[in-house]
Scaffold this motif. Structure first.
Motif, PDB file in Angstrom:
ATOM      1  N   LEU A 269      16.746  75.990  36.397  1.00  0.00           N
ATOM      2  CA  LEU A 269      16.861  76.548  35.050  1.00  0.00           C
ATOM      3  C   LEU A 269      15.492  76.779  34.443  1.00  0.00           C
ATOM      4  O   LEU A 269      15.244  77.828  33.823  1.00  0.00           O
ATOM      5  CB  LEU A 269      17.687  75.613  34.159  1.00  0.00           C
TER       6      LEU A 269
ATOM      7  N   SER B  46      26.863  75.200  38.610  1.00  0.00           N
ATOM      8  CA  SER B  46      25.952  75.948  37.734  1.00  0.00           C
ATOM      9  C   SER B  46      25.735  75.238  36.403  1.00  0.00           C
ATOM     10  O   SER B  46      26.567  74.457  35.938  1.00  0.00           O
ATOM     11  CB  SER B  46      26.532  77.343  37.471  1.00  0.00           C
ATOM     12  N   ASN B  47      24.590  75.566  35.786  1.00  0.00           N
ATOM     13  CA  ASN B  47      24.381  75.176  34.388  1.00  0.00           C
ATOM     14  C   ASN B  47      25.384  75.938  33.520  1.00  0.00           C
ATOM     15  O   ASN B  47      26.034  76.880  33.966  1.00  0.00           O
ATOM     16  CB  ASN B  47      22.950  75.494  33.959  1.00  0.00           C
TER      17      ASN B  47
ATOM     18  N   ILE C  84      19.582  71.059  30.761  1.00  0.00           N
ATOM     19  CA  ILE C  84      20.668  70.457  31.539  1.00  0.00           C
ATOM     20  C   ILE C  84      21.108  69.145  30.905  1.00  0.00           C
ATOM     21  O   ILE C  84      20.319  68.220  30.726  1.00  0.00           O
ATOM     22  CB  ILE C  84      20.234  70.218  32.997  1.00  0.00           C
TER      23      ILE C  84
ATOM     24  N   TRP D 248      20.717  82.521  33.468  1.00  0.00           N
ATOM     25  CA  TRP D 248      20.023  82.598  32.192  1.00  0.00           C
ATOM     26  C   TRP D 248      20.091  84.024  31.641  1.00  0.00           C
ATOM     27  O   TRP D 248      19.779  84.968  32.345  1.00  0.00           O
ATOM     28  CB  TRP D 248      18.560  82.175  32.349  1.00  0.00           C
TER      29      TRP D 248
ATOM     30  N   LEU E 128      19.141  71.433  39.333  1.00  0.00           N
ATOM     31  CA  LEU E 128      19.527  72.365  38.270  1.00  0.00           C
ATOM     32  C   LEU E 128      18.426  72.479  37.217  1.00  0.00           C
ATOM     33  O   LEU E 128      18.167  73.570  36.698  1.00  0.00           O
ATOM     34  CB  LEU E 128      20.837  71.913  37.620  1.00  0.00           C
ATOM     35  N   THR E 129      17.786  71.358  36.902  1.00  0.00           N
ATOM     36  CA  THR E 129      16.707  71.376  35.911  1.00  0.00           C
ATOM     37  C   THR E 129      15.552  72.247  36.383  1.00  0.00           C
ATOM     38  O   THR E 129      15.011  73.063  35.619  1.00  0.00           O
ATOM     39  CB  THR E 129      16.219  69.943  35.634  1.00  0.00           C
TER      40      THR E 129
ATOM     41  N   ALA F  29      21.468  78.420  38.784  1.00  0.00           N
ATOM     42  CA  ALA F  29      21.096  78.550  37.374  1.00  0.00           C
ATOM     43  C   ALA F  29      21.302  79.988  36.923  1.00  0.00           C
ATOM     44  O   ALA F  29      20.955  80.932  37.650  1.00  0.00           O
ATOM     45  CB  ALA F  29      19.640  78.137  37.154  1.00  0.00           C
TER      46      ALA F  29
END
Length: 238
Positions: free
Chosen positions: A201, A41-42, A125, A149, A197-198, A147
């Motif tokens: 997210l 995960s981020n 990230i 948030w 991940l980028t 991700a």
């Protein structure tokens, strides 16, 4: 037998209800219902592990997170972390944590990792450590990007804790497992993980149902979305 983890999960769910967290979990079908896997995960909040663990609940899985040794040394958090069979990481002796994680994966556990290693203050990230990719290869298990948030609005680096803040939405999005081929290298897997991940997210940031309430509240958005979070360092944007 799990004596500690289930009550902690129940307590967390009670906290979510009391605070009226509007939690949305997407992609839970990507978490296997049995067998080992790495959940990567981020990292934007000190609370990320709670919400990452919640993301595995639809699959009825308990996640064993890798966390710094100091958390295990604390008189309150230490017994809880050990009771939930999380994995201590001593950065001066990382081999033991790596072996512990591999043993857990091979025994069918899901291991939670934050490959950025530290909280990203830019809310983008950062450069990733290769440990998650190396463990996926060593244990021959899926590498699953995730991700999260929203929790950073409750507690993040450099900001005052607001753990009683109510009605904060949280989005948890789990991506498709990254194939771990025999000819993959840790570097190529880590690059793919960073890309995934980028994208994840950015997706949850853009789908987030709230906007800052005013100029002073723009701190929790990354700069590229109009927030006042610090710009990522050049190394983190490579």
């Amino acid at each position: 037998m799990e004596l500690v983890y289930p009550p902690v999960v129940a307590l967390a769910k009670t906290m979510f209800r009391v605070l009226d967290n509007k939690i949305v979990v997407e992609g839970a079908e990507h978490i296997p219902t049995s067998g080992g896997a790495i959940l990567a995960s981020n990292h934007s909040s000190y609370l990320d592990f709670i919400y990452c663990g919640f993301g595995a609940q639809p699959a009825k899985r308990l996640v064993r997170f890798m966390a710094k040794k100091q958390v295990f040394d604390h008189k309150i958090s230490g017994p809880l972390m050990r009771g939930m069979r999380h994995i201590p990481v001593d950065r001066k002796a990382g081999t033991a944590a790596f072996k512990h994680a591999i043993d857990s994966l091979k025994s069918g556990e899901i291991v939670g990792v934050f490959p950025e290693a530290t909280i990203s203050e830019s809310f983008t990230i950062k450069a990733l450590k290769s440990g998650a990719a190396r463990m996926a290869q060593e244990a021959s298990v899926p590498l699953i990007p995730m991700a999260v948030w929203g929790p950073h609005r409750l507690w993040t680096k450099g900001r005052k804790k607001e753990l009683t803040k109510r009605h904060v939405p949280v989005i948890i999005k789990i991506g498709e497992p990254i194939p771990v081929a025999e000819d993959s290298t840790p570097e190529s897997l880590t690059a793919t993980l960073k890309e995934r991940l980028t994208v994840l997210l950015d997706s949850v940031q853009r789908a987030y149902p709230e906007q800052p309430s005013g100029p002073d509240d723009r701190w929790w958005l990354p700069a590229h979305l109009g927030g006042t979070a610090p710009l990522p360092s050049p190394a983190a944007s490579v």
